[in-house]
Structures are given as C-alpha cells and as structure tokens.
Write a protein that holds these residues in place. Structure first.
Motif, short mmCIF file in Angstrom:
data_model
loop_
_atom_site.label_atom_id
_atom_site.label_comp_id
_atom_site.label_asym_id
_atom_site.label_seq_id
_atom_site.Cartn_x
_atom_site.Cartn_y
_atom_site.Cartn_z
N LEU A 63 -49.47 -31.79 -7.15
CA LEU A 63 -48.96 -31.28 -8.41
C LEU A 63 -50.08 -30.65 -9.24
CD1 LEU A 63 -46.48 -31.00 -10.25
CD2 LEU A 63 -47.07 -33.23 -11.23
N MET A 64 -51.26 -31.22 -9.17
CA MET A 64 -52.39 -30.71 -9.94
C MET A 64 -53.10 -29.56 -9.22
SD MET A 64 -52.47 -32.41 -12.76
CE MET A 64 -54.11 -32.01 -13.33
N LEU A 65 -53.38 -29.75 -7.93
CA LEU A 65 -54.12 -28.74 -7.18
C LEU A 65 -53.64 -28.75 -5.73
CD1 LEU A 65 -56.37 -26.61 -7.13
CD2 LEU A 65 -57.96 -28.44 -6.52
N PRO A 66 -52.72 -27.86 -5.37
CA PRO A 66 -52.28 -27.79 -3.98
C PRO A 66 -53.36 -27.22 -3.10
CG PRO A 66 -51.31 -26.01 -5.24
CD PRO A 66 -52.04 -26.86 -6.22
N GLY A 67 -53.32 -27.58 -1.83
CA GLY A 67 -54.31 -27.07 -0.90
C GLY A 67 -54.07 -25.61 -0.55
N LEU A 68 -55.10 -25.03 0.03
CA LEU A 68 -55.00 -23.62 0.40
C LEU A 68 -53.91 -23.39 1.44
CD1 LEU A 68 -56.12 -20.73 0.27
CD2 LEU A 68 -57.80 -21.38 1.99
N VAL A 69 -53.78 -24.31 2.37
CA VAL A 69 -52.76 -24.18 3.41
C VAL A 69 -51.36 -24.18 2.80
CG1 VAL A 69 -51.80 -25.20 5.49
CG2 VAL A 69 -54.27 -25.22 5.13
N GLN A 70 -51.13 -25.06 1.82
CA GLN A 70 -49.83 -25.11 1.16
C GLN A 70 -49.54 -23.81 0.41
OE1 GLN A 70 -50.94 -29.10 -0.70
NE2 GLN A 70 -48.71 -29.30 -0.54
N VAL A 71 -50.55 -23.27 -0.26
CA VAL A 71 -50.36 -22.03 -1.02
C VAL A 71 -50.05 -20.88 -0.07
CG1 VAL A 71 -51.50 -20.36 -2.52
CG2 VAL A 71 -51.82 -22.81 -2.91
N ILE A 72 -50.76 -20.82 1.05
CA ILE A 72 -50.49 -19.75 2.02
C ILE A 72 -49.08 -19.89 2.58
CG2 ILE A 72 -51.15 -18.85 4.29
CD1 ILE A 72 -54.02 -19.53 3.62
N HIS A 73 -48.67 -21.13 2.85
CA HIS A 73 -47.31 -21.36 3.37
C HIS A 73 -46.26 -20.91 2.35
CE1 HIS A 73 -43.66 -23.79 4.18
NE2 HIS A 73 -43.97 -23.52 5.45
N ALA A 74 -46.46 -21.24 1.06
CA ALA A 74 -45.52 -20.82 0.03
C ALA A 74 -45.52 -19.31 -0.14
CB ALA A 74 -45.87 -21.50 -1.30
N PHE A 75 -46.69 -18.70 -0.07
CA PHE A 75 -46.80 -17.25 -0.19
C PHE A 75 -46.05 -16.55 0.94
CE2 PHE A 75 -48.85 -13.17 0.48
CZ PHE A 75 -49.00 -12.67 -0.80
N VAL A 76 -46.26 -17.00 2.17
CA VAL A 76 -45.59 -16.38 3.32
C VAL A 76 -44.10 -16.61 3.26
CG1 VAL A 76 -45.41 -16.44 5.84
CG2 VAL A 76 -47.66 -16.52 4.76
N GLU A 77 -43.70 -17.82 2.89
CA GLU A 77 -42.27 -18.15 2.85
C GLU A 77 -41.53 -17.28 1.83
OE1 GLU A 77 -39.35 -22.04 2.10
OE2 GLU A 77 -41.54 -22.24 2.01
N ASP A 78 -42.09 -17.15 0.61
CA ASP A 78 -41.43 -16.35 -0.42
C ASP A 78 -41.54 -14.85 -0.12
OD1 ASP A 78 -40.73 -18.64 -1.63
OD2 ASP A 78 -41.99 -18.40 -3.41
N THR A 79 -42.56 -14.46 0.61
CA THR A 79 -42.67 -13.06 1.00
C THR A 79 -41.60 -12.71 2.04
OG1 THR A 79 -45.06 -13.05 0.57
CG2 THR A 79 -44.19 -11.30 1.98
N LEU A 80 -41.43 -13.58 3.02
CA LEU A 80 -40.42 -13.32 4.05
C LEU A 80 -39.01 -13.40 3.50
CD1 LEU A 80 -41.99 -15.27 7.07
CD2 LEU A 80 -42.04 -12.81 6.62
N SER A 81 -38.81 -14.25 2.51
CA SER A 81 -37.47 -14.35 1.92
C SER A 81 -37.14 -13.16 1.01
CB SER A 81 -37.35 -15.65 1.12
OG SER A 81 -38.19 -15.62 -0.02
N GLY A 82 -38.16 -12.39 0.64
CA GLY A 82 -37.94 -11.23 -0.21
C GLY A 82 -38.06 -11.50 -1.70
N GLU A 83 -38.22 -12.75 -2.09
CA GLU A 83 -38.30 -13.07 -3.51
C GLU A 83 -39.58 -12.53 -4.14
OE1 GLU A 83 -38.19 -16.95 -6.54
OE2 GLU A 83 -38.18 -17.22 -4.35
N LEU A 84 -40.71 -12.78 -3.50
CA LEU A 84 -41.99 -12.34 -4.05
C LEU A 84 -42.12 -10.80 -4.06
CD1 LEU A 84 -44.47 -13.54 -5.33
CD2 LEU A 84 -45.52 -13.72 -3.07
N PRO A 85 -41.76 -10.10 -2.97
CA PRO A 85 -41.82 -8.64 -3.05
C PRO A 85 -40.92 -8.04 -4.13
CG PRO A 85 -41.70 -9.34 -0.76
CD PRO A 85 -41.47 -10.56 -1.60
N ALA A 86 -39.75 -8.66 -4.37
CA ALA A 86 -38.86 -8.16 -5.42
C ALA A 86 -39.52 -8.30 -6.80
CB ALA A 86 -37.54 -8.90 -5.38
N LYS A 87 -40.17 -9.43 -7.04
CA LYS A 87 -40.86 -9.64 -8.31
C LYS A 87 -42.02 -8.66 -8.46
CE LYS A 87 -38.26 -13.13 -9.42
NZ LYS A 87 -37.24 -13.00 -10.48
#
Length: 290
Positions: free
Chosen positions: A65-89
């Motif tokens: 909650l305070m500081l997620p790891g780099l692997v978690q951030v990359i996973h969230a970035f890829v997941e939201d990119t593939l879902s189209g949410e992040l590119p739309a924003k």
C-alpha cells in the motif's frame, strides 16, 4: 625566348627532415572503456541500478500500500495497457495538452514579435510577464471553472497560461540576443515587420525558442496532470490525472505508480523523438549548438 629564371631559395627556409623511424600506433581502447563511453549504455545502467534500489526498498518496506514493487507496477502497467484503459486516458490527456500547447505557443511567438517590434509591445510583455508569470496555473482553476465550466475548455485555458509566459520570455530573450550584424543584414535587404522577424530573428534565436518550447512542454504537462486531478474528480472523467486520482481513492497504489510511469515515459518519448530531432535538424546541423 629566354628561359624564365626563378629567384634563389633562401637557405634559412631549407630544412632537412629526418627519416621516420618506427611509429608506435595508438592502441585501441579496451572494450570496457568503449562501452562506458557509450552514453545510452551508461544511462541504461543507471536506470537499472535505480530499478534495483526501488525493488529492494519495496521488499524491505514489505507494504504494497505504501510502496509497491517494481514488478507489481510493471504488471499493473501492462495489464491496464492491454485492457485499453491506460491508452484511452493517455489519448484524452494528449489531445487536450496539444490544443493548449499549440495555442499558447502561437500567442507567445506573437507577443514576442510585437515586443521586439514596438515599444508598446515591449512594455506590454514586460508588464504581463511580471504580473502573470509568477502566478501558478493551478491558482486559475477556480476562475476557469467560473468562466468556462467543467470540461476541456477550462483545461485548455489553464494550459495556455502555463505555456505562454515562459515561452514568451525565452523567445524575447533570444530575439534581443541577436547580433547587430544580422540585424543590419536584414535591414540592408529591406526586411521589416513580420518578414524581418521570420527571416532574421527567429532563425537566429532558434536555440532560445526551442528551450522555451521544452520549458513550456514541461510546465503544461505538469499543469495538465494536476488540473485533471481536480477537473476529472469533479466531472467524473478525465485523462491520466483522473486515472491516478481514481486509483489512489481505491488504494490501488501499483496503478498509481503505473500512471506516473506513463507520464514519465511520454515525457521521455517527446524529448527524444520531437525536441532532440528538431535540434539535430536545425541548431546542431547549423552549428549553433554543440
């Protein structure tokens, strides 16, 4: 027909050269030193070191909650990119940003051209920049809400303010730094008004203009994200700022960092693909900058 006589060669100009002996050719640099002299490799290594420190700090903190790891951030970035949410924003933010940036740049160039051409324009630019340049763009959010309501028009108004004054100051400083030789050359060719600004001042002041474009881009990008945190939360829609704000409310810290990473990546891409290319094609090619 007499033979043309050559003047005698003075003896002090005669110098016998000694034969060249064995010449020690310079040895090529070691592979490690050649790799270290390669700037992109050095920057990549620095980024890897920072990434390792981030991951080590996250594991030591042991609190996602305070500081997620780099692997978690990359996973969230890829997941939201593939879902189209992040590119739309990203698309929403960039479309708004480009509108405000272009309008602010055109106004800055026009105001600087007026300032360098007339006394009234110079007084107007100095007075407006002294009053409005120190004013944070975020402070205009309430005024923008009253004037334009919720939506892109309010965001564009704030972006214009963030781009206009630093861009105008840099451009005007570049105009005033043009040498008298170039100025007299333009006058000798009969240039005046906009033709004088376009053919003489703008090419000569291009390093300062590009610096102003960079500063204006950075200011507008930061202002947009901060403004979307307010406008997006108020209207229920928005770009990257709203994406970050919404995930912060839902305590998805990895997605908050993914949104911040998207802001950083876009900034790096714009600097490398747009501004660096523009500098190579203009001021570096013309020898105006090393």
């Amino acid at each position: 027909m007499t033979e043309h006589s050559h003047p005698p060669v003075r003896p002090e100009y005669l110098k016998e050269l000694e034969p060249i002996g064995d010449v020690q050719l310079a040895q090529p640099l070691p592979l490690t030193q050649r790799l270290w002299n390669f700037a992109p490799l050095r920057k990549t290594l620095l980024l890897l070191v920072l990434a390792l420190l981030w991951e080590a700090g996250a594991r030591w903190q042991n609190n996602d909650l305070m500081l997620p790891g780099l692997v978690q951030v990359i996973h969230a970035f890829v997941e939201d990119t593939l879902s189209g949410e992040l590119p739309a924003k990203v698309a929403i933010s960039l479309s708004t940003l480009i509108k405000g940036y272009v309008i602010g740049t055109v106004l800055a160039l026009s105001l600087s051209a007026l300032a360098v051409s007339t006394r009234i324009g110079r007084d107007l630019l100095s007075s407006l920049t002294a009053m409005l340049n120190p004013l944070p763009a975020i402070a205009l959010l309430p005024v923008a809400l009253l004037w334009f309501g919720l939506g892109n028009n309010s965001l564009i108004f704030v972006l214009i303010h963030s781009v206009l004054w630093p861009m105008a100051l840099n451009t005007y400083t570049g105009f005033m730094g043009v040498s008298e030789t170039l100025r007299m050359t333009g006058r000798n060719y009969g240039l005046s008004g906009l033709r004088y600004v376009w053919h003489i001042l703008i090419p000569a002041a291009l390093p300062s203009i590009i610096s102003g474009l960079k500063i204006g881009w950075a200011f507008s990008w930061r202002t947009l994200i901060a403004a979307e945190l307010v406008f997006g939360a108020s209207s229920g829609q928005g770009g990257l700022g709203w994406y970050i704000f919404q995930n912060r409310n839902e305590l998805y810290t990895d997605r908050v960092f993914a949104g911040l990473a998207a802001v950083i990546i876009i900034g790096l891409l714009v600097d490398a693909l747009v501004f660096s290319t523009l500098e190579k094609l203009t001021i570096k090619r013309w020898g105006m900058q090393r």
